[in-house]
Scaffold this active site. Sequence first.
Site, PDB file in Angstrom:
ATOM      1  N   ASP A   9       0.861  -0.933   0.156  1.00 21.52           N
ATOM      2  CA  ASP A   9      -0.069  -0.208   0.220  1.00 21.52           C
ATOM      3  C   ASP A   9       0.754   1.213   0.190  1.00 21.52           C
ATOM      4  O   ASP A   9       1.646   1.561   1.025  1.00 21.52           O
ATOM      5  CB  ASP A   9      -0.871   0.039   1.378  1.00 21.52           C
ATOM      6  CG  ASP A   9      -2.087   0.459   1.681  1.00 21.52           C
ATOM      7  OD1 ASP A   9      -2.788   0.842   1.840  1.00 21.52           O
ATOM      8  OD2 ASP A   9      -1.738   2.043   0.903  1.00 21.52           O
ATOM      9  N   ASP A 104      -4.193   2.598  -5.391  1.00 23.50           N
ATOM     10  CA  ASP A 104      -2.185   2.481  -4.648  1.00 23.50           C
ATOM     11  C   ASP A 104      -2.200   0.829  -3.970  1.00 23.50           C
ATOM     12  O   ASP A 104      -1.832   1.556  -2.586  1.00 23.50           O
ATOM     13  CB  ASP A 104      -2.617   3.831  -3.736  1.00 23.50           C
ATOM     14  CG  ASP A 104      -3.000   4.040  -2.230  1.00 23.50           C
ATOM     15  OD1 ASP A 104      -4.171   3.217  -2.104  1.00 23.50           O
ATOM     16  OD2 ASP A 104      -3.026   4.488  -1.599  1.00 23.50           O
ATOM     17  N   GLU A 105      -3.096   0.143  -4.029  1.00 21.98           N
ATOM     18  CA  GLU A 105      -2.556  -1.044  -2.579  1.00 21.98           C
ATOM     19  C   GLU A 105      -3.200  -2.343  -3.464  1.00 21.98           C
ATOM     20  O   GLU A 105      -3.629  -2.658  -4.629  1.00 21.98           O
ATOM     21  CB  GLU A 105      -3.402  -1.071  -1.804  1.00 21.98           C
ATOM     22  CG  GLU A 105      -5.100  -0.974  -1.501  1.00 21.98           C
ATOM     23  CD  GLU A 105      -6.180  -1.170  -0.795  1.00 21.98           C
ATOM     24  OE1 GLU A 105      -6.148  -1.908  -0.063  1.00 21.98           O
ATOM     25  OE2 GLU A 105      -6.786  -0.343  -0.468  1.00 21.98           O
TER      26      GLU A 105
HETATM   27  N1  DCP Z   1      -8.804   8.658  -1.417  1.00 21.02           N
HETATM   28  C1  DCP Z   1      -9.794   9.421  -1.410  1.00 21.02           C
HETATM   29  N2  DCP Z   1     -11.215   9.552  -0.107  1.00 21.02           N
HETATM   30  C2  DCP Z   1     -10.932   8.738   0.523  1.00 21.02           C
HETATM   31  C3  DCP Z   1      -9.742   7.748   0.765  1.00 21.02           C
HETATM   32  C4  DCP Z   1      -8.921   7.928  -0.039  1.00 21.02           C
HETATM   33  O1  DCP Z   1     -10.274  10.076  -2.769  1.00 21.02           O
HETATM   34  N3  DCP Z   1     -11.635   8.526   1.311  1.00 21.02           N
HETATM   35  C5  DCP Z   1      -7.939   8.435  -2.106  1.00 21.02           C
HETATM   36  C6  DCP Z   1      -6.930   9.237  -1.515  1.00 21.02           C
HETATM   37  C7  DCP Z   1      -5.441   8.387  -1.036  1.00 21.02           C
HETATM   38  C8  DCP Z   1      -6.171   6.911  -2.020  1.00 21.02           C
HETATM   39  O2  DCP Z   1      -7.270   7.086  -2.098  1.00 21.02           O
HETATM   40  O3  DCP Z   1      -4.461   8.849  -1.331  1.00 21.02           O
HETATM   41  C9  DCP Z   1      -5.179   6.294  -1.208  1.00 21.02           C
HETATM   42  O4  DCP Z   1      -6.481   5.900  -0.357  1.00 21.02           O
HETATM   43  P1  DCP Z   1      -5.829   5.353   1.754  1.00 21.02           P
HETATM   44  O5  DCP Z   1      -7.424   5.053   2.034  1.00 21.02           O
HETATM   45  O6  DCP Z   1      -5.030   4.165   0.624  1.00 21.02           O
HETATM   46  O7  DCP Z   1      -4.848   6.021   1.927  1.00 21.02           O
HETATM   47  P2  DCP Z   1      -3.420   7.092   1.399  1.00 21.02           P
HETATM   48  O8  DCP Z   1      -2.675   6.389   1.130  1.00 21.02           O
HETATM   49  O9  DCP Z   1      -3.538   8.508   1.666  1.00 21.02           O
HETATM   50  O10 DCP Z   1      -3.396   7.308   3.002  1.00 21.02           O
HETATM   51  P3  DCP Z   1      -1.915   5.779   3.891  1.00 21.02           P
HETATM   52  O11 DCP Z   1      -0.707   6.214   3.705  1.00 21.02           O
HETATM   53  O12 DCP Z   1      -3.108   6.109   5.111  1.00 21.02           O
HETATM   54  O13 DCP Z   1      -2.296   4.525   2.848  1.00 21.02           O
HETATM   55 CA    CA Z   2      -2.206   4.229   0.670  1.00 20.36          CA
END
Ligand code: DCP
Ligand code: CA
Length: 408
Positions: A9, A104-105
């Site tokens: 991720d 992203d995962e």
């Molecule tokens: N995303 C979004 N709205 C949300 C959740 C996520 O647009 N409510 C998008 C933005 C994030 C991406 O999806 O960058 C990936 O979501 P993740 O839940 O994997 O969160 P992040 O990658 O931002 O953070 P982490 O480091 O906790 O994985």
């Molecule tokens: Ca992520």
Amino acid sequence: MVRTVFHVDLDAFFVAVERTLDPSLNGVPVVVGGEPGGRGVVACASYEARKYGLHAGMPLAQAYRLCPHARYIPGRFDHYIAVSTRFLGILGEYTPFMQSMGLDEAYLDMTGFESLYGPLEGIAGVMKRRVREELRVTASVGIATSRVVAKVASDACKPDGLLRVAQGEEAAFLAPRPIRELPGIGEKTEPLLKGHGYTTIGDLARTPPIILRRILGSWGDVVWRSSQGLDDTAVAAAGDPKSVSRVTTFREDTLDPALIRGTLRYLGERVCAELRSHDMTARAAVLHLRWHDFTTITRHRTFPGEVSSDEAVYRAVEEMLSRELQVEAQRKRRKVRLIGVGVEGLAKDNGQLALLGDAPDERLAKAVDAIRGKYGFVAVQKGLTLHLNEAVPEERGKFVLRTRSPSR
Ligand code: DCP
Ligand code: CA
């Protein structure tokens, strides 16, 4: 067989990509999601911004109150998609058994790959290094014997982490962690369980499953198994469907129960045959129904376990149909224009069905599939679909229904 699953991720994905485009964003709180005065929500908050309580989904106005000095940017999806494609491309070089979950995962099934790569932490390190060097973003990797534990592990070691939970250590690893970290426990389930006094995953693991079933319905069984680190969901291969459905419009709107039920049965059989052809099972059945006046309804029913038999799916959709027809009989008595059957919550069939009560149905279904594979779909028919022989033309061993289903 003990499996080895990776969950990979990217960390603060949208912000990480923005930082490759504008290095002045490094080291400061950043919010992707729009202008602070706008009405949108936070899509991604950098780790610096999360210290102020910001998180994805929070209204931007609230984020701005908590952290006015963050840099607020609208976001550029085309860049995120380009990085995502290259990220999944890198992972796909190491295993064909990859299931991406959004941009992203991804889960990777790396079972048995030690013989190729040596210790698997090593190859996980190689993936992380390539992502960092080629894409200039960081990834966290959880390694465990199941998807659910691998996912909790990757979350637990963020950012830029690598964590392996050894076989036999799963329950001990999960026990002290807050319930919210368990996949499947979200915004609605967390307060519900907290209200019943559950704080840690260990609290759930110590509870008899019947109690969780009382609180969460059939989902309680899944939560209970996850809390022990038990999860035999396979990593689905590329090309496996997320749902399967078959829908058809009647030649003429109808209230003929035999025609409606026969068609429902036939559509369900086709759905299940496709499900089984992917070696998959379903957690829920869906009924689609459109009345003569084009009003359309969709009804869902969750199964207590995972099913793939014609019988189980038909029983569920038939019950839903009967209820709708009953209600309608006392109201407008509209005729039926379209019906459809779907299945959702698909997972790879790992042979566990043999342990469940449904097993004879599932075995029979597999035998029927084999005969149909050889002699055509209508070579085996149930009483219910025999009625269609007069009502619907047959072509090359299949009934020709008026509309093709959307999933074909
Ligand atoms: N995303 C979004 N709205 C949300 C959740 C996520 O647009 N409510 C998008 C933005 C994030 C991406 O999806 O960058 C990936 O979501 P993740 O839940 O994997 O969160 P992040 O990658 O931002 O953070 P982490 O480091 O906790 O994985
Ligand atoms: Ca992520």
